[in-house]
Structure formats: structure tokens, C-alpha cells
Design a protein around this motif. Structure first.
Motif, short mmCIF file in Angstrom:
data_model
loop_
_atom_site.label_atom_id
_atom_site.label_comp_id
_atom_site.label_asym_id
_atom_site.label_seq_id
_atom_site.Cartn_x
_atom_site.Cartn_y
_atom_site.Cartn_z
N ASP A 55 38.87 43.61 36.03
CA ASP A 55 38.24 42.90 35.04
C ASP A 55 37.60 41.72 35.76
OD1 ASP A 55 38.38 44.68 33.03
OD2 ASP A 55 39.96 43.85 32.08
N GLY A 56 38.56 40.90 36.54
CA GLY A 56 37.88 39.81 37.12
C GLY A 56 36.85 40.18 38.12
N LEU A 57 36.88 41.45 38.93
CA LEU A 57 36.03 41.70 39.57
C LEU A 57 34.59 41.93 38.86
CD1 LEU A 57 36.19 41.72 42.79
CD2 LEU A 57 36.46 44.24 42.68
N LEU A 58 34.69 42.79 37.86
CA LEU A 58 33.53 43.15 37.15
C LEU A 58 32.82 42.00 36.60
CD1 LEU A 58 34.95 46.25 35.06
CD2 LEU A 58 32.99 46.12 37.03
N MET A 59 33.61 40.91 36.16
CA MET A 59 33.00 39.58 35.59
C MET A 59 32.38 38.97 36.71
SD MET A 59 35.85 38.01 32.92
CE MET A 59 34.85 36.44 32.89
N ARG A 60 32.83 38.89 37.80
CA ARG A 60 32.31 38.12 38.83
C ARG A 60 30.85 38.63 39.31
NH1 ARG A 60 33.30 34.32 42.61
NH2 ARG A 60 32.50 34.88 44.96
N TYR A 61 30.82 39.92 39.32
CA TYR A 61 29.53 40.52 39.39
C TYR A 61 28.57 40.86 38.17
CZ TYR A 61 31.08 41.02 44.22
OH TYR A 61 31.51 40.94 45.54
N MET A 62 29.10 40.27 37.08
CA MET A 62 27.91 40.21 35.87
C MET A 62 27.81 41.40 35.32
SD MET A 62 27.12 36.94 35.43
CE MET A 62 25.56 37.10 34.48
N SER A 63 29.17 42.14 35.56
CA SER A 63 29.14 43.90 34.77
C SER A 63 30.23 43.77 33.77
CB SER A 63 29.46 44.57 36.01
OG SER A 63 28.66 44.49 37.11
N GLU A 64 29.94 44.59 32.75
CA GLU A 64 30.86 44.76 31.58
C GLU A 64 31.72 46.07 31.89
OE1 GLU A 64 30.07 45.02 26.91
OE2 GLU A 64 28.94 43.77 28.02
N PRO A 65 33.10 45.76 31.66
CA PRO A 65 33.85 46.93 31.62
C PRO A 65 33.50 48.19 30.78
CG PRO A 65 34.98 44.96 31.37
CD PRO A 65 33.86 44.52 31.26
N SER A 66 33.68 49.42 31.11
CA SER A 66 33.03 50.53 30.40
C SER A 66 34.01 51.06 29.28
CB SER A 66 32.76 51.69 31.38
OG SER A 66 34.16 52.01 32.03
N ASP A 67 35.18 50.70 29.11
CA ASP A 67 36.19 51.29 28.33
C ASP A 67 36.68 50.18 27.33
OD1 ASP A 67 37.32 49.51 30.07
OD2 ASP A 67 39.19 50.61 30.37
N LEU A 68 35.72 49.45 26.97
CA LEU A 68 35.90 48.23 25.73
C LEU A 68 35.87 49.04 24.34
CD1 LEU A 68 33.96 45.26 26.89
CD2 LEU A 68 36.35 45.70 27.22
N PRO A 69 36.51 48.58 23.35
CA PRO A 69 36.35 49.22 21.98
C PRO A 69 34.95 48.78 21.49
CG PRO A 69 37.88 47.18 22.06
CD PRO A 69 37.47 47.61 23.29
N SER A 70 34.38 49.65 20.35
CA SER A 70 33.06 49.59 19.79
C SER A 70 33.08 48.33 19.06
CB SER A 70 32.69 50.87 19.03
OG SER A 70 33.74 50.99 18.08
N HIS A 71 34.33 48.01 18.21
CA HIS A 71 34.34 46.75 17.32
C HIS A 71 35.57 46.11 17.47
CE1 HIS A 71 31.00 49.35 15.57
NE2 HIS A 71 30.77 48.51 14.77
N CYS A 72 35.45 44.86 17.27
CA CYS A 72 36.65 43.77 17.23
C CYS A 72 37.60 44.12 16.26
CB CYS A 72 36.00 42.35 17.26
SG CYS A 72 37.27 41.02 17.25
N ASP A 73 38.88 44.09 16.68
CA ASP A 73 39.78 44.58 15.71
C ASP A 73 40.30 43.05 15.03
OD1 ASP A 73 40.93 42.91 17.86
OD2 ASP A 73 42.90 43.94 17.97
#
Length: 448
Positions: free
Chosen positions: A202-220
């Protein structure tokens, strides 16, 4: 008694000046000027007690030449011509001729003696010989190659980032310069800087302005559409507050390592509560500071920092530190550079805390950082100060301790941000039939 002694010294000084004026009247202006200056300063070596243990014993020639120079006289046994440049030799020529390197050696001997005295006053770890102020670039082919690589990198970055959106280009450009110390560290459980697989990804994806692909669709927590920006800003569930607290706690640990546990205080008072009686209520109404948000355990009218370190900037002086982790990629901040955004956040903290801290003879330092680990100006200065203190305490180079402090802070930010992305915001489920007899610790007196 002191008045009489002062008057005696004053009369002696007036007498000395009159005698000096009378004696120096026939002298030339240059000679008179030199003698007048030397009579006031530079004569401490004449009053010392020579001891080999102190390395302050002068040879016969050294003492004689020093005394002659002090009284603007030239030694009589000097050669007629300089053996270096061949010019006519005299005292002035001897002090200015650079042939043979004696002028440089004169400079180096004084520098080495200052290093010895500095080591005696502080410690060997605090003294560095010939430190860089600005590193040279064109000293060798290797340095020239490094300069060429830097220019090549800038040209490649400009070419690659050309088709990107301005917001994406802004974020990548800022992250390319700062916030990447955690990528160079050696993970060790002993240093508590090991990142899990998800934290690193997640730290590497944030550094390169990318969003993780396995996030939930809605906030719990709030039920809204979930994404990286929402995860970094949603206050439901207390993860944003926990992110702040984790960085504060890590700064407490580093501060304790640099100074001592007695020098560190958690959530110190900047302003005590005022709204406890009618008289205090009037004082609170007259106060120019209005506190809207309160920290944990903070009563109405109180103002607290996150931690304090005694002796951080000045001896016997507390420094109040207030922490903030901000999302520089939020929609409202995209019209500013990251540096200007951090400066604005620091100014906001100073406007709130600094006047009250000055009234109590305390310093104030805002510790502002982005969710990517980019530190504000004041935070960088604080990390440098902690690194210097650790270098003195651990007898290690400042560069090593500086890297340790930077990596510790960035790892703490990455871990707390990862929790905001992956942590649960929904409150734990409780069966409806469970009865809570009390909500605070007062009910503990019922149990023996």
C-alpha cells in the motif's frame, strides 16, 4: 565597597590613557593604531602559567617573536630575501607570502586546536573536520557522471509525465524528492521498522499515486463509496485520530531515546481550563484564544499539545509539539504545491498555540507531515535536532542517526495510513440483551 573599587579602576584607566597618549604622541598613526588595539586585546598568553600538560609552553624564539609583534617591532635576525619567492623579506612579507604553504599551515593549526577544544567541551561525535556546506559537482569524472545522471533523470521524468494530468504530475514530482527513506532501510525487528506485506504494498502504491485494486466498494463506517481518498479522510470509526496518535507515540519513543523519560510529557497543558466558575468564565470570555476542538481528556477552555520535550531547542525550556498528518492530495489542496500546503498547516498551528506558549516561556514546534511521509519544514528541523542529540548520546555519525529518525517517522506514518485503508470503521457488534451496569470506572467500587 564595590563603588570604591569601581572608582579606583576608573581612575587607573584614565591614568593609563593619559600616559599612553603622552608616550604615543610622536609615533606614526599606523603604529599608534596598532599599539592601541593590542593594548586592549590579545594579551592573555602573557598571563598564562606555561605547562607541558596543557600544551601551552612557548619556545624562546616563539615568545620573543610574539612579544616583538605585539609591540609593532620587527625581529633583527630576519633574512634579507624570501627563500620561496625571492622578494625582499620582512615581517609583513612573512605574514602574507603564500609560497611554500605556510599560510595554509597556519590556518590548519588553528583549526586543529579548535577541534581539540571542541572535543573537550562536547564529545568526539559532535566534531567533524571539513564538513560539506555544498558538495562539489565537477571535481572528477565520477561527479560529472552523477551530474549527467541527474539531468538525464529530469529529462526522462519530464518526457514520461508529459501525458499525465496536472494533479498526478504534481504528486509524483513531490514524492520523487522526499518521503522515500523507508525504501532504503534495512528491516529489523530490533528497530521495530519491519513492514508487513500489505503495508509495504500500500505504501508503494500510494507513493506512485495508484489505488489498491482490492478495496471494498463501500465504507463499512459511513456507507459511502470507498476509495483511497475516502479511506484517508473518513473520520468514522476513529482511524484518523488513531493515525495521529500512533505518530505522536512514536515521536515520544524517539524523544525518550534522545533525551530521557523525564524530559518527555504526553499531552502537556498549554492553557488550563477556565470554565469552572463564574470568575473563570469571565476570564475565558476575555481570552483571545477560543478552543473549538479538544483532545482526549481536554475540558472546555483547555488547550493541550500532543507532547513536550524539555531541552529540545534551549536548556531548561519545554517545547510543545503538536502533530498533524494531512492528505495533500485532497481536492481542496490541489491548487497548492505540497510545500506550500505544509507551510499553511504549520502557520495554522502556530497561530493557535504559539502566543500561549510564549506567555509561559515555552517553545512551540508544529510537526506536520503528509500521508506519504513528506515532512514540513518545522518537522524536518525537529528530526535533525533529535538526530544530533542521538549522535551525541550514541557516539554515532549524525548521518546515521538522521536516517534512523527519518525512517522511524515514515514507518510510523505508513503503518497508521495502512490501518486507515484496511482497518474496520464499524463499531463492534454487541447482543442487545447485554446490560452494561456502568460506563466509567466509578462502578469498580461495587466489586471487591
Amino acid at each position: 565597597m564595590n563603588t570604591g573599587r569601581w572608582e579606583g579602576k576608573k581612575r587607573k584607566s584614565v591614568r593609563y590613557e593619559s600616559i599612553f597618549s603622552e608616550v604615543s604622541a610622536p609615533l606614526s598613526p599606523d603604529l599608534k593604531r596598532g599599539l592601541e588595539e593590542r593594548a586592549k586585546e590579545g594579551g592573555d598568553w602573557l598571563n598564562m602559567m606555561p605547562r607541558y600538560k596543557n600544551n601551552n609552553v612557548l619556545g624562546e624564539g616563539e615568545f620573543r617573536d610574539g612579544l616583538l609583534m605585539r609591540y609593532m617591532s620587527e625581529p633583527s635576525d630576519l633574512p634579507s630575501h624570501c627563500d620561496g619567492c625571492g622578494k625582499k623579506f620582512g615581517l609583513k612579507h612573512a605574514l602574507d607570502c603564500k609560497t611554500g604553504g605556510l599560510i595554509t599551515a597556519r590556518h590548519d593549526e588553528l583549526r586543529d586546536e579548535l577541534c581539540v577544544v571542541g572535543t573537550q567541551a562536547y564529545s568526539p561525535a559532535a566534531i567533524r573536520d571539513e564538513p560539506y556546506v555544498k558538495s562539489g559537482r565537477n571535481r572528477s569524472g565520477q561527479d560529472q557522471e552523477a551530474a549527467d545522471d541527474s539531468q538525464r533523470y529530469e529529462s526522462i521524468f519530464s518526457e514520461v509525465s508529459a501525458p499525465l494530468s496536472p494533479d498526478l504530475k504534481r504528486g509524483l514530482e513531490e514524492r520523487a524528492k522526499e518521503g522515500g527513506d523507508w525504501l532504503n532501510m534495512m528491516p529489523r525487528y530490533k528497530n521495530n521498522n519491519v513492514l508487513g506485506e500489505g503495508e509495504f504494498r500500500d505504501g508503494l502504491l500510494m507513493r506512485y499515486m495508484s489505488e489498491p485494486s482490492d478495496l471494498p466498494s463501500h465504507c463499512d463506517g459511513c456507507g459511502k463509496k470507498f476509495g483511497l481518498k475516502h479511506a484517508l479522510d473518513c473520520k468514522t470509526g476513529g482511524l484518523i485520530t488513531a493515525r495521529h496518535d500512533e505518530l505522536r507515540d512514536e515521536l515520544c519513543v524517539v524523544g525518550t531515546q534522545a533525551y530521557s523519560p523525564a524530559a518527555i510529557r504526553d499531552e502537556p497543558y498549554v492553557k488550563s481550563g477556565r470554565n469552572r466558575s463564574g470568575q473563570d468564565q469571565e476570564a475565558a470570555d476575555d481570552s483571545p484564544v477560543r478552543v473549538i476542538t479538544r483532545k482526549r481528556g481536554e475540558e472546555e477552555g483547555e488547550l493541550r499539545g500532543d507532547l513536550s520535550i524539555r531541552g529540545l531547542w534551549n536548556r531548561q525550556t519545554d517545547t510543545i509539539i503538536d502533530v498533524r498528518i494531512t492528505n495533500s492530495d485532497a481536492k481542496s489542496y490541489l491548487n497548492k504545491t505540497v510545500a506550500k500546503h505544509l507551510l499553511a498547516q504549520e502557520k495554522e498551528k502556530k497561530d493557535k498555540y504559539l502566543p500561549m506558549c510564549r506567555e509561559q516561556r515555552k517553545n512551540f514546534t508544529p510537526f506536520v507531515a503528509t500521508v506519504d511521509g513528506i515532512l514540513g519544514r518545522e518537522a524536518k528541523m525537529m528530526c535533525k535536532q533529535l538526530a544530533k542529540q542521538l549522535a551525541l548520546k550514541w557516539a554515532r555519525p549524525v548521518s546515521v542517526t538522521q536516517q534512523y529518525v527519518n525512517q522511524t517517522v515514515q514507518v510510523a506514518i505508513l503503518r497508521s495510513v495502512h490501518r486507515c485503508i484496511r482497518g474496520a470503521r464499524a463499531s463492534p457488534r454487541r447482543p442487545d440483551h447485554i446490560f452494561l451496569p456502568f460506563e466509567d470506572g466509578a462502578g469498580l467500587g461495587l466489586y471487591r
